[in-house]
Design a protein around this motif. Structure first.
Motif, PDB file in Angstrom:
ATOM      1  N   UNK A   1       0.823  -1.204   0.000  1.00 47.43           N
ATOM      2  CA  UNK A   1       0.000   0.000   0.000  1.00 47.43           C
ATOM      3  C   UNK A   1       0.861   1.259   0.000  1.00 47.43           C
ATOM      4  N   UNK A   2       1.854   1.315   0.901  1.00 44.00           N
ATOM      5  CA  UNK A   2       2.683   2.506   0.990  1.00 44.00           C
ATOM      6  C   UNK A   2       3.494   2.721  -0.294  1.00 44.00           C
ATOM      7  N   UNK A   3       3.910   1.621  -0.932  1.00 43.32           N
ATOM      8  CA  UNK A   3       4.718   1.714  -2.135  1.00 43.32           C
ATOM      9  C   UNK A   3       3.888   2.224  -3.315  1.00 43.32           C
ATOM     10  N   UNK A   4       2.642   1.737  -3.440  1.00 41.94           N
ATOM     11  CA  UNK A   4       1.769   2.196  -4.512  1.00 41.94           C
ATOM     12  C   UNK A   4       1.470   3.679  -4.376  1.00 41.94           C
ATOM     13  N   UNK A   5       1.213   4.123  -3.149  1.00 37.01           N
ATOM     14  CA  UNK A   5       0.927   5.542  -2.918  1.00 37.01           C
ATOM     15  C   UNK A   5       2.157   6.405  -3.205  1.00 37.01           C
ATOM     16  N   UNK A   6       3.319   5.953  -2.764  1.00 32.93           N
ATOM     17  CA  UNK A   6       4.544   6.732  -2.964  1.00 32.93           C
ATOM     18  C   UNK A   6       4.863   6.887  -4.445  1.00 32.93           C
ATOM     19  N   UNK A   7       4.714   5.805  -5.194  1.00 37.11           N
ATOM     20  CA  UNK A   7       5.051   5.858  -6.617  1.00 37.11           C
ATOM     21  C   UNK A   7       4.041   6.680  -7.413  1.00 37.11           C
ATOM     22  N   UNK A   8       2.819   6.798  -6.906  1.00 34.59           N
ATOM     23  CA  UNK A   8       1.825   7.577  -7.620  1.00 34.59           C
ATOM     24  C   UNK A   8       2.059   9.075  -7.469  1.00 34.59           C
ATOM     25  N   UNK A   9       2.613   9.501  -6.351  1.00 40.74           N
ATOM     26  CA  UNK A   9       2.836  10.932  -6.121  1.00 40.74           C
ATOM     27  C   UNK A   9       4.253  11.366  -6.473  1.00 40.74           C
ATOM     28  N   UNK A  10       5.157  10.409  -6.683  1.00 38.52           N
ATOM     29  CA  UNK A  10       6.556  10.721  -7.001  1.00 38.52           C
ATOM     30  C   UNK A  10       6.745  10.824  -8.499  1.00 38.52           C
ATOM     31  N   UNK A  11       7.457  11.838  -8.949  1.00 38.58           N
ATOM     32  CA  UNK A  11       7.779  11.977 -10.368  1.00 38.58           C
ATOM     33  C   UNK A  11       8.943  11.064 -10.735  1.00 38.58           C
ATOM     34  N   UNK A  12       8.817  10.347 -11.833  1.00 38.56           N
ATOM     35  CA  UNK A  12       9.915   9.515 -12.302  1.00 38.56           C
ATOM     36  C   UNK A  12       9.727   8.032 -12.086  1.00 38.56           C
ATOM     37  N   UNK A  13       8.616   7.630 -11.478  1.00 37.24           N
ATOM     38  CA  UNK A  13       8.330   6.203 -11.276  1.00 37.24           C
ATOM     39  C   UNK A  13       6.826   6.044 -11.118  1.00 37.24           C
ATOM     40  N   UNK A  14       6.290   4.925 -11.594  1.00 39.71           N
ATOM     41  CA  UNK A  14       4.851   4.695 -11.570  1.00 39.71           C
ATOM     42  C   UNK A  14       4.544   3.323 -10.981  1.00 39.71           C
ATOM     43  N   UNK A  15       3.419   3.186 -10.283  1.00 33.96           N
ATOM     44  CA  UNK A  15       3.099   1.912  -9.621  1.00 33.96           C
ATOM     45  C   UNK A  15       2.628   0.849 -10.603  1.00 33.96           C
ATOM     46  N   UNK A  16       3.010  -0.375 -10.321  1.00 26.56           N
ATOM     47  CA  UNK A  16       2.509  -1.524 -11.072  1.00 26.56           C
ATOM     48  C   UNK A  16       1.733  -2.384 -10.089  1.00 26.56           C
ATOM     49  N   UNK A  17       0.484  -2.686 -10.429  1.00 26.39           N
ATOM     50  CA  UNK A  17      -0.426  -3.374  -9.522  1.00 26.39           C
ATOM     51  C   UNK A  17      -0.807  -4.725 -10.121  1.00 26.39           C
ATOM     52  N   UNK A  18      -0.712  -5.825  -9.363  1.00 29.44           N
ATOM     53  CA  UNK A  18      -1.103  -7.140  -9.892  1.00 29.44           C
ATOM     54  C   UNK A  18      -2.609  -7.227 -10.106  1.00 29.44           C
ATOM     55  N   UNK A  19      -2.999  -8.063 -11.040  1.00 27.80           N
ATOM     56  CA  UNK A  19      -4.410  -8.301 -11.352  1.00 27.80           C
ATOM     57  C   UNK A  19      -4.783  -9.689 -10.858  1.00 27.80           C
ATOM     58  N   UNK A  20      -5.863  -9.762 -10.076  1.00 24.65           N
ATOM     59  CA  UNK A  20      -6.375 -11.049  -9.611  1.00 24.65           C
ATOM     60  C   UNK A  20      -7.637 -11.367 -10.403  1.00 24.65           C
ATOM     61  N   UNK A  21      -7.638 -12.500 -11.099  1.00 28.55           N
ATOM     62  CA  UNK A  21      -8.799 -12.922 -11.868  1.00 28.55           C
ATOM     63  C   UNK A  21      -9.347 -14.222 -11.290  1.00 28.55           C
ATOM     64  N   UNK A  22     -10.601 -14.508 -11.627  1.00 26.52           N
ATOM     65  CA  UNK A  22     -11.224 -15.752 -11.197  1.00 26.52           C
ATOM     66  C   UNK A  22     -11.522 -16.625 -12.417  1.00 26.52           C
ATOM     67  N   UNK A  23     -11.584 -17.930 -12.201  1.00 18.58           N
ATOM     68  CA  UNK A  23     -11.982 -18.815 -13.298  1.00 18.58           C
ATOM     69  C   UNK A  23     -13.499 -18.809 -13.453  1.00 18.58           C
ATOM     70  N   UNK A  24     -14.010 -19.573 -14.380  1.00 15.94           N
ATOM     71  CA  UNK A  24     -15.431 -19.516 -14.713  1.00 15.94           C
ATOM     72  C   UNK A  24     -16.333 -19.919 -13.555  1.00 15.94           C
ATOM     73  N   UNK A  25     -15.945 -20.935 -12.802  1.00 10.80           N
ATOM     74  CA  UNK A  25     -16.798 -21.381 -11.696  1.00 10.80           C
ATOM     75  C   UNK A  25     -16.449 -20.710 -10.364  1.00 10.80           C
ATOM     76  N   UNK A  26     -15.586 -19.687 -10.410  1.00 10.21           N
ATOM     77  CA  UNK A  26     -15.233 -18.900  -9.221  1.00 10.21           C
ATOM     78  C   UNK A  26     -14.710 -19.770  -8.078  1.00 10.21           C
TER      79      UNK A  26
END
Length: 368
Positions: free
Chosen positions: A175-200
């Protein structure tokens, strides 16, 4: 002296009467929030749809099965939704064990900073909570019940902490890293994507989003995510598949080191020089490999790694994304003049990538 002692004692007694009572509550009066999901409701008046995943306490550790309950509420603010959800349980909501924050892509597109700002400000939510994007929604991801999940120990923690699964396809972000990278110039946050299969019934994590304040988030596919993890030195273990004229083999990387520097000489085109050193063994092959030709296999692996790394670097450059923090490195290695970031914005689109890879295959993995 006696008079002074009497005055001190009287002051202490009066102070004790003014103190408030203890705010501590017994554990049987608390219910622990394991994860929080935030979705976009589609209603502009109440855009936040908050889902809490609560661990239901059991009488014995030997009792099998996953026991969770869920609370959902739509509101105009995150704080308002959570305060309203407190009225739906008979125990105090305890966020001290909340280690996963799942967001809908739309809610982060709406206002990344404002959404994370609420969780940063709350004193009872840890800064080291994991952040992820849920697809098709955060609520659906939270309601998935994998068979491997144990009560009181959410599977999301094992996915991101590295104590469970270790994978180059998972780009864990605090959480702290995503927030820091969003407000800092020169670096941007990368966030993982969680997906579900068809039957969840299963959670899948092998894609990621790069968020930028300048435009919409951009999705990285599994191959791009894997080589991003390599360049970011987030993981040492990964596999590299080499294909050539029907003779395919896969190298299992046990160790990896990445170094780079940005060269901006006068009257010359800016260059980013990156050196990657990887070592490992052959994990799988479709043909009989000769141990005496390890150097040849190593060169083939180095060539393949270089091709994939250059693809990712050029893709990020084309999309005007900088999750690796090249701009931050540029600012940090130059004397500040108040305009370094503006300089970098002019340099990055014209940057040339010079990548060299040194691959060392120690064994073919066969026993003679």
């Amino acid at each position: 002296m006696k008079r002074n002692r009497f005055l001190i004692l009287a002051a202490v007694c009066i102070t004790c009467f003014l103190l408030s009572s203890c705010g501590f509550k017994d554990i049987d009066k608390r219910i622990f929030v394991q994860a929080i999901g935030v979705d976009y409701s589609g209603n502009e008046k109440k855009p936040y749809k908050v889902t809490l995943k609560l661990a239901v306490p059991s009488g014995s550790l030997k009792e099998a099965g996953v026991k969770y309950t869920y609370l959902t509420k739509e509101d105009s603010t995150l704080a308002g939704a959570i305060r309203f959800l407190k009225t739906q349980v008979d125990k105090e909501l305890d966020f001290g064990h909340t280690r996963a924050l799942i967001f809908d892509k739309k809610i982060l597109e709406k206002d990344f900073k404002e959404t994370l700002d609420f969780f940063i400000r709350r004193r009872d939510i840890q800064m080291i909570s994991w952040v992820a994007v849920g697809e098709p929604s955060a609520e659906e991801v939270l309601r998935v019940k994998p068979e491997s999940e144990m009560a009181g120990s959410t599977v999301l923690t094992n996915l991101f902490s590295g104590n469970g699964v270790e994978s180059a396809y998972i780009t864990s972000t605090f959480l702290f890293d995503a927030r820091r990278k969003m407000v800092e110039n020169g670096i941007e946050p990368i966030i993982p994507i969680i997906r579900t299969n068809k039957d969840h019934s299963t959670l899948i994590v092998n894609h990621s989003y790069v968020f930028s304040p300048r435009h919409e988030p951009v999705k990285l596919n599994p191959m791009q995510t894997k080589f991003f993890s390599l360049m970011a030195s987030r993981i040492n273990k990964l596999d590299i598949e080499v294909k050539k004229k029907g003779e395919n083999f896969t190298m299992s990387v046990d160790s990896a080191r990445v170094k780079y520097k940005i060269i901006t000489a006068p009257q010359k085109k800016p260059v980013l020089k990156m050196k990657i050193v990887i070592a490992g063994i052959i994990e799988e092959s479709t043909f009989d490999m000769n141990p005496s030709e390890l150097d040849t296999y190593s060169k083939m692996t180095a060539k393949k790694t270089k091709q994939e790394v250059l693809k990712v670097l050029r893709f990020l450059q084309k999309e005007d994304l900088d999750p690796l923090g090249f701009g931050l490195r540029y600012k940090a290695t130059r004397i500040q003049n108040g305009k370094r970031y503006e300089e970098w914005q002019g340099i990055y689109p014209n940057l040339t990538f010079d990548v060299s890879v040194d691959a060392k295959i120690r064994s073919t993995g066969t026993v003679e």
